[in-house]
Design an enzyme around this catalytic site. Structure first.
Site, PDB file in Angstrom:
ATOM      1  N   GLU A 157      34.536  68.072  67.413  1.00 28.17           N
ATOM      2  CA  GLU A 157      33.625  67.043  68.611  1.00 28.17           C
ATOM      3  C   GLU A 157      34.322  65.074  69.121  1.00 28.17           C
ATOM      4  O   GLU A 157      34.387  64.540  68.236  1.00 28.17           O
ATOM      5  CB  GLU A 157      31.644  65.970  68.226  1.00 28.17           C
ATOM      6  CG  GLU A 157      30.847  67.272  68.233  1.00 28.17           C
ATOM      7  CD  GLU A 157      30.269  67.737  68.948  1.00 28.17           C
ATOM      8  OE1 GLU A 157      30.348  67.447  70.070  1.00 28.17           O
ATOM      9  OE2 GLU A 157      29.054  69.109  68.540  1.00 28.17           O
ATOM     10  N   GLU A 210      29.769  68.165  79.935  1.00 31.19           N
ATOM     11  CA  GLU A 210      31.469  69.044  78.963  1.00 31.19           C
ATOM     12  C   GLU A 210      31.687  70.227  78.773  1.00 31.19           C
ATOM     13  O   GLU A 210      33.215  70.372  78.527  1.00 31.19           O
ATOM     14  CB  GLU A 210      29.922  69.391  77.276  1.00 31.19           C
ATOM     15  CG  GLU A 210      30.696  69.983  76.345  1.00 31.19           C
ATOM     16  CD  GLU A 210      29.283  69.835  75.632  1.00 31.19           C
ATOM     17  OE1 GLU A 210      30.080  70.606  73.941  1.00 31.19           O
ATOM     18  OE2 GLU A 210      28.161  70.247  75.207  1.00 31.19           O
TER      19      GLU A 210
END
Length: 316
Positions: A280, A143
């Site tokens: 997100e 990430e």
């Protein structure tokens, strides 16, 4: 960003550490784009999992291979620039005079500093860990690498629009910053908008993007009441731009199909005094989402979509 743990997923070393019920639905914001989304739902690309609840979300296995990282190689990444320094825009663009803070979620070096990122900081409502490592794909694409890449692409676009852009980190500090410092950077900059870039670590079959908006919090050091309305507007516009540009889909496991969520437990939002949202961009544990997240071309679309939302918000 995974929801296992306090603000993020508990820290675990990634395979490649150096790589990097909201009432206003998105349909009200972008009817044309949602029409396309409904067609998509009707004709193809169905969900590939059982849509299990957030409790099923897990962390990346340490033994995962790195084969899928090839499509996210460093040759696709924009070059680094000055961490924490304001950068002027391209002159007389529509965002001239506006300050935008981009917050790339996590830091590629966090896993080397467990004692630092595990120490507790005050987020107003309680105390939580400074930060975590973030999540990763099953093949080891982190990430932290994803957020830096999208953030750098977003910075380039916003500067061309005339904005002054500042990062909370650009991968050139050993770890952090903590969630309270991330909020403070936007506050001290007097930012007109702050967007924190993330990717989720949910269960396979949980797909799509969602934008997290601050709930109304008034506790301790936190008072989001002055920014709830403006942050909601920012978030709706970012969700709309992201949907139009990437084609979605909005999350099938958070936000009831709106692509929007409200939370009161994130320090980066609780402590902000300026309009701020998280996005997100997808689920790193879903095979369909990760095929996009690891694509440089798709990450460019993601940056363009987020930028479209920011520009729309700042131009009013």
């Amino acid at each position: 960003m995974s929801y296992v743990g306090p603000d993020f997923e508990p820290p675990r070393p990634p395979r490649h550490p150096l790589r990097g019920p909201l009432t206003v639905a998105v349909a009200a914001l972008v009817p044309g784009a949602l029409a396309g989304w409904l067609v998509w739902q009707a004709v193809g690309d169905p969900d590939d999992g059982d849509g299990s609840a957030a409790a099923a979300r897990t962390s990346a296995p340490a033994s995962a291979s790195a084969s899928a990282s090839a499509s996210a190689s460093s040759s696709e990444l924009p070059g680094p620039s000055d961490d924490g320094k304001e950068q002027g825009g391209g002159g007389s663009g529509p965002l001239k005079g506006k300050v935008v803070v981009i917050d790339p979620g996590h830091n590629p070096g966090n896993f080397r500093h467990p004692s630092d990122i595990n120490r507790k900081v005050d987020i107003g409502t309680n105390w939580k860990e400074c930060d975590t490592t973030g999540t990763a794909s099953n093949a080891g694409y982190t990430e932290a690498e994803f957020t830096l890449d999208v953030s750098r692409r977003l910075r380039t676009i916003l500067k061309e629009e005339g904005a002054t852009v500042k990062f909370t980190q650009d991968g050139d500090r050993p770890w952090g910053p903590c969630v309270d410092e991330r909020a403070e950077i936007g506050n001290k900059a007097g930012a007109d908008a702050v967007v924190s870039i993330h990717a989720d670590g949910s269960a396979p079959g949980n797909r799509g993007f969602h934008v997290i908006l601050p709930g109304s919090v008034h506790s301790g050091a936190a008072d989001t009441r002055p920014i709830v309305a403006s942050s909601r507007e920012l978030g709706e516009r970012v969700a709309g731009g992201f949907l139009r540009t990437t084609g979605g889909p909005p999350s099938n496991y958070i936000g009831d199909g709106t692509g929007l969520d409200v939370r009161k437990d994130l320090g980066g939002l609780n402590l902000s005094t300026v309009p701020k949202v998280f996005i997100e961009c997808g689920n790193m544990r879903d095979t369909k989402d990760v095929s996009q997240l690891t694509s440089g071309a798709w990450r460019q679309k993601a940056a363009e979509g987020i930028s479209e939302g920011i520009v729309s918000f700042l131009r009013g």
